[in-house]
Scaffold this motif. Sequence first.
Motif, PDB file in Angstrom:
ATOM      1  N   ALA A 193      53.603   4.050  36.940  1.00 14.74           N
ATOM      2  CA  ALA A 193      52.912   5.488  36.204  1.00 14.74           C
ATOM      3  C   ALA A 193      53.819   6.514  36.805  1.00 14.74           C
ATOM      4  CB  ALA A 193      51.507   5.574  36.958  1.00 14.74           C
ATOM      5  N   SER A 194      54.047   7.478  35.906  1.00 12.24           N
ATOM      6  CA  SER A 194      54.755   8.675  36.190  1.00 12.24           C
ATOM      7  C   SER A 194      53.921   9.676  36.719  1.00 12.24           C
ATOM      8  CB  SER A 194      55.513   9.124  34.809  1.00 12.24           C
ATOM      9  OG  SER A 194      54.312   9.337  33.819  1.00 12.24           O
ATOM     10  N   TYR A 195      52.820   9.952  36.725  1.00 19.40           N
ATOM     11  CA  TYR A 195      52.067  10.969  37.156  1.00 19.40           C
ATOM     12  C   TYR A 195      50.452  10.568  37.488  1.00 19.40           C
ATOM     13  CZ  TYR A 195      49.769  11.812  32.602  1.00 19.40           C
ATOM     14  OH  TYR A 195      48.964  11.456  31.488  1.00 19.40           O
ATOM     15  N   HIS A 196      49.815  11.346  38.170  1.00 18.11           N
ATOM     16  CA  HIS A 196      48.410  11.379  38.502  1.00 18.11           C
ATOM     17  C   HIS A 196      47.613  12.162  37.541  1.00 18.11           C
ATOM     18  CE1 HIS A 196      48.890   9.132  42.413  1.00 18.11           C
ATOM     19  NE2 HIS A 196      49.921   9.968  42.375  1.00 18.11           N
ATOM     20  N   ALA A 197      46.495  11.848  36.756  1.00 19.79           N
ATOM     21  CA  ALA A 197      45.698  12.291  36.003  1.00 19.79           C
ATOM     22  C   ALA A 197      44.341  12.482  36.450  1.00 19.79           C
ATOM     23  CB  ALA A 197      45.817  11.557  34.647  1.00 19.79           C
ATOM     24  N   PHE A 198      43.790  13.530  36.001  1.00 22.91           N
ATOM     25  CA  PHE A 198      42.336  13.746  36.302  1.00 22.91           C
ATOM     26  C   PHE A 198      42.044  13.710  37.722  1.00 22.91           C
ATOM     27  CE2 PHE A 198      42.393  11.825  32.212  1.00 22.91           C
ATOM     28  CZ  PHE A 198      41.974  12.950  31.351  1.00 22.91           C
ATOM     29  N   TYR A 199      42.933  14.318  38.616  1.00 20.51           N
ATOM     30  CA  TYR A 199      42.735  14.673  39.988  1.00 20.51           C
ATOM     31  C   TYR A 199      41.708  15.583  40.263  1.00 20.51           C
ATOM     32  CZ  TYR A 199      42.888  15.633  44.922  1.00 20.51           C
ATOM     33  OH  TYR A 199      42.567  15.739  46.122  1.00 20.51           O
ATOM     34  N   ASP A 200      40.682  15.684  41.268  1.00 20.67           N
ATOM     35  CA  ASP A 200      40.050  16.640  41.438  1.00 20.67           C
ATOM     36  C   ASP A 200      39.621  16.828  42.886  1.00 20.67           C
ATOM     37  OD1 ASP A 200      37.657  18.405  41.907  1.00 20.67           O
ATOM     38  OD2 ASP A 200      36.444  17.361  40.431  1.00 20.67           O
ATOM     39  N   ASP A 201      40.045  17.919  43.632  1.00 22.24           N
ATOM     40  CA  ASP A 201      39.957  17.962  44.908  1.00 22.24           C
ATOM     41  C   ASP A 201      38.893  18.144  45.454  1.00 22.24           C
ATOM     42  OD1 ASP A 201      39.451  20.681  44.424  1.00 22.24           O
ATOM     43  OD2 ASP A 201      41.372  21.598  45.309  1.00 22.24           O
ATOM     44  N   THR A 202      37.674  18.276  44.783  1.00 23.51           N
ATOM     45  CA  THR A 202      36.228  18.053  45.244  1.00 23.51           C
ATOM     46  C   THR A 202      35.575  16.815  45.347  1.00 23.51           C
ATOM     47  OG1 THR A 202      35.202  18.231  42.983  1.00 23.51           O
ATOM     48  CG2 THR A 202      35.945  20.301  43.806  1.00 23.51           C
ATOM     49  N   LYS A 203      36.215  15.799  45.277  1.00 29.29           N
ATOM     50  CA  LYS A 203      36.038  14.481  45.282  1.00 29.29           C
ATOM     51  C   LYS A 203      36.127  14.018  46.696  1.00 29.29           C
ATOM     52  CE  LYS A 203      36.811  13.144  40.508  1.00 29.29           C
ATOM     53  NZ  LYS A 203      37.441  12.279  39.543  1.00 29.29           N
ATOM     54  N   GLY A 204      36.805  14.608  47.488  1.00 30.05           N
ATOM     55  CA  GLY A 204      36.560  14.327  48.917  1.00 30.05           C
ATOM     56  C   GLY A 204      37.750  13.341  49.684  1.00 30.05           C
ATOM     57  N   TYR A 205      38.769  13.340  48.730  1.00 33.41           N
ATOM     58  CA  TYR A 205      40.060  12.431  49.139  1.00 33.41           C
ATOM     59  C   TYR A 205      41.274  13.239  49.068  1.00 33.41           C
ATOM     60  CZ  TYR A 205      40.578  10.853  44.243  1.00 33.41           C
ATOM     61  OH  TYR A 205      40.630  10.790  43.046  1.00 33.41           O
ATOM     62  N   PRO A 206      42.162  12.858  49.692  1.00 34.88           N
ATOM     63  CA  PRO A 206      43.493  13.669  49.764  1.00 34.88           C
ATOM     64  C   PRO A 206      44.076  13.938  48.525  1.00 34.88           C
ATOM     65  CG  PRO A 206      43.578  12.320  51.541  1.00 34.88           C
ATOM     66  CD  PRO A 206      42.470  11.895  50.933  1.00 34.88           C
ATOM     67  N   LYS A 207      44.660  14.753  48.121  1.00 37.06           N
ATOM     68  CA  LYS A 207      45.531  14.886  46.952  1.00 37.06           C
ATOM     69  C   LYS A 207      46.684  14.019  47.097  1.00 37.06           C
ATOM     70  CE  LYS A 207      48.170  18.279  44.185  1.00 37.06           C
ATOM     71  NZ  LYS A 207      48.224  19.744  43.834  1.00 37.06           N
ATOM     72  N   PRO A 208      47.259  13.093  46.207  1.00 39.98           N
ATOM     73  CA  PRO A 208      48.094  12.182  46.069  1.00 39.98           C
ATOM     74  C   PRO A 208      49.545  12.976  46.354  1.00 39.98           C
ATOM     75  CG  PRO A 208      46.933  11.799  44.142  1.00 39.98           C
ATOM     76  CD  PRO A 208      46.603  13.271  44.635  1.00 39.98           C
TER      77      PRO A 208
END
Length: 145
Positions: free
Chosen positions: A110-125
Motif C-alpha cells: 500500500a502506498s499510503y494510509h487513508a482515513f486516519y483520524d487522530d481521535t481514534k486513540g492510536y498512534p499516527k502511522p
Amino acid sequence: MSDYQGGCAHVHTRAAAEPIDNHVCHCNVCKAVTGQQTTHVAFFNWGDLKVDHPEKLARQPFNANNPDGPLELCTCTDCGAAILLDDKQKRIRVAVPNIMGYDDAHFPQASYHAFYDDTKGYPKPSDGRPVYEGLRPEFVWPKGA
C-alpha cells in the motif's frame, strides 16, 4: 504484467491491470466489516476486476450506516467467503487481499494510509508512507460504466 487472482473455491476473481489505488484503510466501516484495526485495500477500475460466477454472489450493503450507499460486500452463496466490494455505479471494484483469497505478498505494498483520524486513540502511522484523513488528494473517481 500483473495477474491478481482471488476468491474462493466457487467464485474466482482476476485482474490483469494494476490497482488504481492501493492504501491502508483506517476507516470505521472497514474495521467493522473486517475486524481488523487497519485493512490493506486495492481499488481497481470496475471492468478490470473480473468475476467468473457473478450469479453466485450474495450482495449486502458495505456500510450498515448507509445501506443505500454505492458499495456492496459480495460474498459467495455457497461458502460465505468475502469475494469483493462491488460499486453499484460501476466505477470501482475493491479487493482486500488478506481476506478475499489473494496472495497478499503478491500485491504491491500500500502506498499510503487513508482515513486516519487522530481521535481514534492510536498512534499516527510512522512507516514513512503519507497519511491522509481521506483518500489521497490526487485520487479521481473513475466514471461509471
